[in-house]
Design an enzyme around this catalytic site. Structure first.
Site, short mmCIF file in Angstrom:
data_model
loop_
_atom_site.label_atom_id
_atom_site.label_comp_id
_atom_site.label_asym_id
_atom_site.label_seq_id
_atom_site.Cartn_x
_atom_site.Cartn_y
_atom_site.Cartn_z
N LYS A 166 -39.59 13.63 -33.47
CA LYS A 166 -39.94 12.44 -34.28
C LYS A 166 -40.53 11.44 -33.28
O LYS A 166 -40.01 10.34 -33.08
CB LYS A 166 -38.65 11.94 -34.98
CG LYS A 166 -38.88 10.90 -36.04
CD LYS A 166 -39.49 11.43 -37.31
CE LYS A 166 -39.72 10.28 -38.28
NZ LYS A 166 -40.72 10.56 -39.30
N ASP A 219 -39.99 15.54 -40.34
CA ASP A 219 -40.11 15.39 -41.79
C ASP A 219 -41.18 16.34 -42.35
O ASP A 219 -40.99 16.98 -43.38
CB ASP A 219 -40.37 13.93 -42.18
CG ASP A 219 -41.39 13.25 -41.28
OD1 ASP A 219 -41.73 13.80 -40.21
OD2 ASP A 219 -41.85 12.14 -41.63
N ASP A 234 -29.90 21.55 -36.66
CA ASP A 234 -28.80 21.77 -37.60
C ASP A 234 -29.35 21.80 -39.03
O ASP A 234 -29.06 22.71 -39.82
CB ASP A 234 -27.79 20.62 -37.42
CG ASP A 234 -26.49 20.86 -38.14
OD1 ASP A 234 -26.31 21.97 -38.69
OD2 ASP A 234 -25.64 19.94 -38.16
N TYR A 261 -25.04 14.18 -31.67
CA TYR A 261 -23.68 14.64 -31.97
C TYR A 261 -22.72 14.37 -30.81
O TYR A 261 -21.52 14.35 -30.99
CB TYR A 261 -23.66 16.14 -32.30
CG TYR A 261 -24.37 16.49 -33.60
CD1 TYR A 261 -24.92 15.49 -34.41
CD2 TYR A 261 -24.48 17.80 -34.04
CE1 TYR A 261 -25.58 15.80 -35.58
CE2 TYR A 261 -25.13 18.11 -35.23
CZ TYR A 261 -25.69 17.11 -35.98
OH TYR A 261 -26.34 17.42 -37.15
N ASP A 294 -30.53 25.42 -41.42
CA ASP A 294 -29.95 25.73 -42.74
C ASP A 294 -31.03 25.83 -43.81
O ASP A 294 -30.94 26.67 -44.70
CB ASP A 294 -28.92 24.66 -43.14
CG ASP A 294 -27.51 25.05 -42.70
OD1 ASP A 294 -27.40 25.87 -41.76
OD2 ASP A 294 -26.53 24.54 -43.28
#
Ligand code: NAD
Length: 368
Positions: free
Chosen positions: A196, A228, A252, A145, A256
């Protein structure tokens, strides 16, 4: 008597209603545990624009700087004045500005689904075990980001190319890892670090660094999981997780996903922490949800997210673990006693009764 200074920024929509209840509960802990909270209200969001033509008025920032922690409601009213540009609207001009100003690099989002609210969770009951209880720790200031270069280029011939850059340095990973390990020490002592590492250089550095820091915390069981797989495991067997440690973007998304398991946005608190300075850690505490304009001003909002955010503040900024635990247990009691705001109400529950924001807040404060 120990005194703590709190900036109370209620903001817009349901912010003032739920903040009022959180302060009631804080006042109850003050009486019971014998400390003093100096709580100073300040306008933010559209309330700030109305007050001083700025989403984060100078006086508000000044009050925050003189405080030990910020208790925040929420900001933003999508239907207000479309002529105000997005850089000046509350979400950017107040929220992002505050995060930057105070160097808030660690976001903590606990998700707790009490067994009694099993009906509010989208997962089948057999996947919920004895209730879901997860803490997502998300790095908030690094990664994709913010990494440079970050741009869209024109390659000619109608073709564009967008570039985002994922960057982490070892100190950035180390400091968030310490936050996560310390949080795990206050819980069930299990930490799952998400990365990852099979395809990203960042993932390899993340995994190596977290594993190295983990040696300083022999009491914590550390494991690593690809992002994943973590997304899948959260819906297949969420009860396997205690603390999840994630870089910015993975956090992020996974926070959620985890939040959806908690039943209602109205139940979910969050903490954003800066560096530790002196005795305490400066922190910014807010509900995971927004201003809920659809229910604002109607005594319908669930104040629990705001009240639990106040509990996180007592624990992480002031080290008042007993008072924080008293609030969390009072919330459980209020639920066990059948109090339900609309978002967590089910007519199928025989002992539940629908209550408003005020009654829920008072029920919790009374137990504290
Ligand atoms: P929202 O979180 O405000 O509302 C989404 C849904 O959840 C609504 O149906 C709402 O009624 C419900 N909800 C949220 N909190 C609740 C509570 N405490 N009790 C009961 N129900 C609750 O999201 P939105 O509608 O997408 O956004 C509204 C505004 O809030 C926007 O301007 C957005 O930018 C802003 N927002 C601010 C923050 C923040 O200040 N940190 C966070 C998210 C959204």
């Amino acid at each position: 008597m120990k005194t703590y200074n709190i900036a109370s920024l209620a903001g817009d929509g349901i912010g003032p209603e739920v903040m009022r209840e959180a302060i009631k509960v804080l006042r109850a802990t003050e009486k019971r545990f014998g400390f003093k909270l100096v709580i100073t209200d300040a306008p933010v969001g559209w309330a700030g624009i109305d007050f001083a033509k700025k989403a984060l008025p100078d006086i508000t920032l000044d009050i925050c700087k003189r405080s030990d922690a910020i208790l925040f409601g929420s900001v933003g009213l999508p239907d207000r004045d479309a002529t105000i540009p997005k850089e000046e609207r509350p979400e950017r001009a107040a929220l992002l500005r505050l995060r930057k100003e105070f160097g808030l690099f660690a976001n903590l989002r606990p998700v707790k689904l009490p067994k009694l609210l099993a009906h509010a969770c989208p997962l089948a009951r057999e996947r919920q075990g004895d209730g879901i209880d997860i803490l997502v720790v998300r790095e908030l200031t690094g990664g994709m980001y913010f990494g440079q270069p970050k741009q869209t280029e024109d390659l000619g011939g109608g073709i564009q190319r967008a570039i985002d850059t994922m960057v982490y340095t070892t100190p950035e990973i180390e400091r968030i890892a310490h936050v996560a390990f310390r949080a795990a020490q206050l819980r069930r002592k299990k930490l799952t670090s998400i990365d990852k590492a099979n395809v990203l250089e960042n993932g390899i550095l993340w995994r190596e660094t977290v594993a190295r820091i983990g040696k300083e915390y022999p009491d914590i069981a550390l494991d690593h999981m690809f992002v994943d797989n973590a997304a899948m495991q959260l819906v297949l067997k969420p009860t396997q997780f205690d603390v999840l440690l994630c870089e910015n973007m993975f956090g992020d998304i996974l926070s959620d996903e985890a939040a959806a398991l908690g039943g209602s946005l109205g139940m979910l608190p969050s903490a954003s922490l800066g560096s530790t300075s002196g005795a305490g850690t400066f922190g910014f505490y807010e509900p995971a949800g927004g201003t809920a304009p659809d229910i604002a001003g109607k005594d319908l909002a669930n104040p629990i997210a705001q009240i639990l955010s106040a509990a996180l503040m007592l624990r992480h900024s002031f080290g008042l673990n007993d008072a924080a635990a008293a609030i969390e247990s009072a919330v459980e009691h209020a639920i066990e006693a059948g109090n339900r705001t609309g978002d967590i109400f089910s007519p199928a529950e025989p002992n539940a009764r629908r209550v408003g924001t005020r009654v829920m807040g008072e029920a919790i404060a009374a137990v504290v």
